[in-house]
Every structure is written in structure tokens, then in C-alpha cells.
Design a protein around this motif. Sequence first.
Motif, PDB file in Angstrom:
ATOM      1  N   ALA A   1     -16.029  34.078  52.011  1.00 41.32           N
ATOM      2  CA  ALA A   1     -15.018  33.222  52.633  1.00 41.32           C
ATOM      3  C   ALA A   1     -14.117  32.594  51.577  1.00 41.32           C
ATOM      4  O   ALA A   1     -12.893  32.537  51.750  1.00 41.32           O
ATOM      5  CB  ALA A   1     -15.698  32.143  53.471  1.00 41.32           C
ATOM      6  N   LEU A   2     -14.708  32.146  50.471  1.00 38.96           N
ATOM      7  CA  LEU A   2     -13.907  31.544  49.396  1.00 38.96           C
ATOM      8  C   LEU A   2     -12.957  32.565  48.792  1.00 38.96           C
ATOM      9  O   LEU A   2     -11.793  32.269  48.545  1.00 38.96           O
ATOM     10  CB  LEU A   2     -14.816  30.947  48.320  1.00 38.96           C
ATOM     11  CG  LEU A   2     -14.116  30.280  47.128  1.00 38.96           C
ATOM     12  CD1 LEU A   2     -13.172  29.167  47.582  1.00 38.96           C
ATOM     13  CD2 LEU A   2     -15.147  29.733  46.150  1.00 38.96           C
ATOM     14  N   ARG A   3     -13.440  33.778  48.563  1.00 36.17           N
ATOM     15  CA  ARG A   3     -12.553  34.826  48.026  1.00 36.17           C
ATOM     16  C   ARG A   3     -11.351  35.031  48.950  1.00 36.17           C
ATOM     17  O   ARG A   3     -10.224  35.173  48.499  1.00 36.17           O
ATOM     18  CB  ARG A   3     -13.299  36.140  47.874  1.00 36.17           C
ATOM     19  CG  ARG A   3     -14.167  36.223  46.667  1.00 36.17           C
ATOM     20  CD  ARG A   3     -14.610  37.656  46.401  1.00 36.17           C
ATOM     21  NE  ARG A   3     -15.699  37.703  45.471  1.00 36.17           N
ATOM     22  CZ  ARG A   3     -15.602  37.457  44.182  1.00 36.17           C
ATOM     23  NH1 ARG A   3     -14.440  37.153  43.667  1.00 36.17           N
ATOM     24  NH2 ARG A   3     -16.651  37.527  43.396  1.00 36.17           N
ATOM     25  N   GLN A   4     -11.601  35.060  50.240  1.00 35.36           N
ATOM     26  CA  GLN A   4     -10.507  35.288  51.184  1.00 35.36           C
ATOM     27  C   GLN A   4      -9.562  34.103  51.247  1.00 35.36           C
ATOM     28  O   GLN A   4      -8.345  34.284  51.271  1.00 35.36           O
ATOM     29  CB  GLN A   4     -11.072  35.605  52.568  1.00 35.36           C
ATOM     30  CG  GLN A   4      -9.996  35.977  53.560  1.00 35.36           C
ATOM     31  CD  GLN A   4     -10.569  36.626  54.785  1.00 35.36           C
ATOM     32  OE1 GLN A   4     -11.381  37.541  54.702  1.00 35.36           O
ATOM     33  NE2 GLN A   4     -10.137  36.160  55.943  1.00 35.36           N
ATOM     34  N   THR A   5     -10.087  32.882  51.272  1.00 39.25           N
ATOM     35  CA  THR A   5      -9.203  31.724  51.381  1.00 39.25           C
ATOM     36  C   THR A   5      -8.428  31.480  50.097  1.00 39.25           C
ATOM     37  O   THR A   5      -7.328  30.922  50.142  1.00 39.25           O
ATOM     38  CB  THR A   5      -9.966  30.437  51.757  1.00 39.25           C
ATOM     39  OG1 THR A   5     -10.947  30.162  50.773  1.00 39.25           O
ATOM     40  CG2 THR A   5     -10.592  30.554  53.121  1.00 39.25           C
ATOM     41  N   ASN A   6      -8.975  31.884  48.963  1.00 41.73           N
ATOM     42  CA  ASN A   6      -8.269  31.693  47.689  1.00 41.73           C
ATOM     43  C   ASN A   6      -6.944  32.440  47.644  1.00 41.73           C
ATOM     44  O   ASN A   6      -6.122  32.185  46.776  1.00 41.73           O
ATOM     45  CB  ASN A   6      -9.139  32.141  46.511  1.00 41.73           C
ATOM     46  CG  ASN A   6     -10.063  31.063  46.038  1.00 41.73           C
ATOM     47  OD1 ASN A   6      -9.949  29.913  46.434  1.00 41.73           O
ATOM     48  ND2 ASN A   6     -10.989  31.434  45.186  1.00 41.73           N
TER      49      ASN A   6
END
Length: 178
Positions: free
Chosen positions: A59-64
Motif C-alpha cells: 500500500a505504501l509503495r502504491q500511495t508513494n
Amino acid sequence: MPRRYDPERRQRIIDAAIRVVGKKGIAGLSHRSVAAEADVPLGSTTYHFATLDELMVAALRQTNEGFAKALAGSPVLDDPRSDLAAGLARVLGEWLGGDRTGVELEYELYLAALRRPALRPVAAEWTEETAERLASRTDPVTARALLALMDGICLQVLLTGAAYDEGYAREALARVIP
């Protein structure tokens, strides 16, 4: 019963995790809450993401990608004659003025790395990549200082609910640029 081929399921689970964090915060994130949001069996979430940390990393990779896309969509880093401070202030304004929930979510997941060591490499990657992009217009130390200042400005806006002041941001950023 034969398994149904569902190539989009992993992505739907990531998207659902992002929605759950957007609605309930990090504390509301669980395999169960994500499975319900994605409308998939609980076993699917644990199949694709054995731990909650693995799901949070995805999720963090995508939101970054949010700020990275805003920066990539701007000509500020491409034109060495342009006013870097003004360009960065404009990008921040566009990003903060867009999907506010997405911005809040990006920071919430980013800051979750304080308590979840598994997220730290992803947060560090984002910092490194963004600093490298900024260094194309300045030196590496100044690039990191600009990134720190932009993070600070964004956090102040998000935490206080104050309106983004592009003029202030431009002036503050200009003071860091040699």
C-alpha cells in the motif's frame, strides 16, 4: 470446487487496504477489514500478503506515487532556467489541492514506518528517489533540505487544516536554494 483465476485480486486487495486506511486509519487495518472491503475471502488476503506489514508495504509503495506523479507531471525539474522554488511551490499546491484524502493517506503510511520497521525501506526509497530527482536541479545536500522543507510544509498544512500558502512555500524554498 475449482479455483477461479483472478489476476486482479492482489491489486484489489492493495486498493482495499488503501481505502481501509483512508477510512479508519492504520489502526483499522487488518486482513479481515481488507477482505471485507475488497469483497474477497479472508484467505485471499493472507495468501497474497502473509503479514499485515507485507500488505502495508504494498500500500505504501502504491500511495508513494502521488507526489512523484505530481513532480513528474511538472516541467520544473526539466528546465534549468525556470524558478525552482516557484515550480516546487506550485507542485506542492497542486498536490495538496488534489485528492486530500490521498495526501493524508500517503503521509499516514509514510509515518507508520516509525513504528513498523518493515515499512522503513519503502519510505527510504521514496526519500532517495525524490531527492535524486531534485538533485537534477541542485546539489544533493540542497535537494535533501528541499525535500525536508516540503515535507514539513505539507505536514503543517495537513495537521493544522490551514490553507496552503504558495507564496510562503516559494519564499521558504527559495531560502534553501543557493
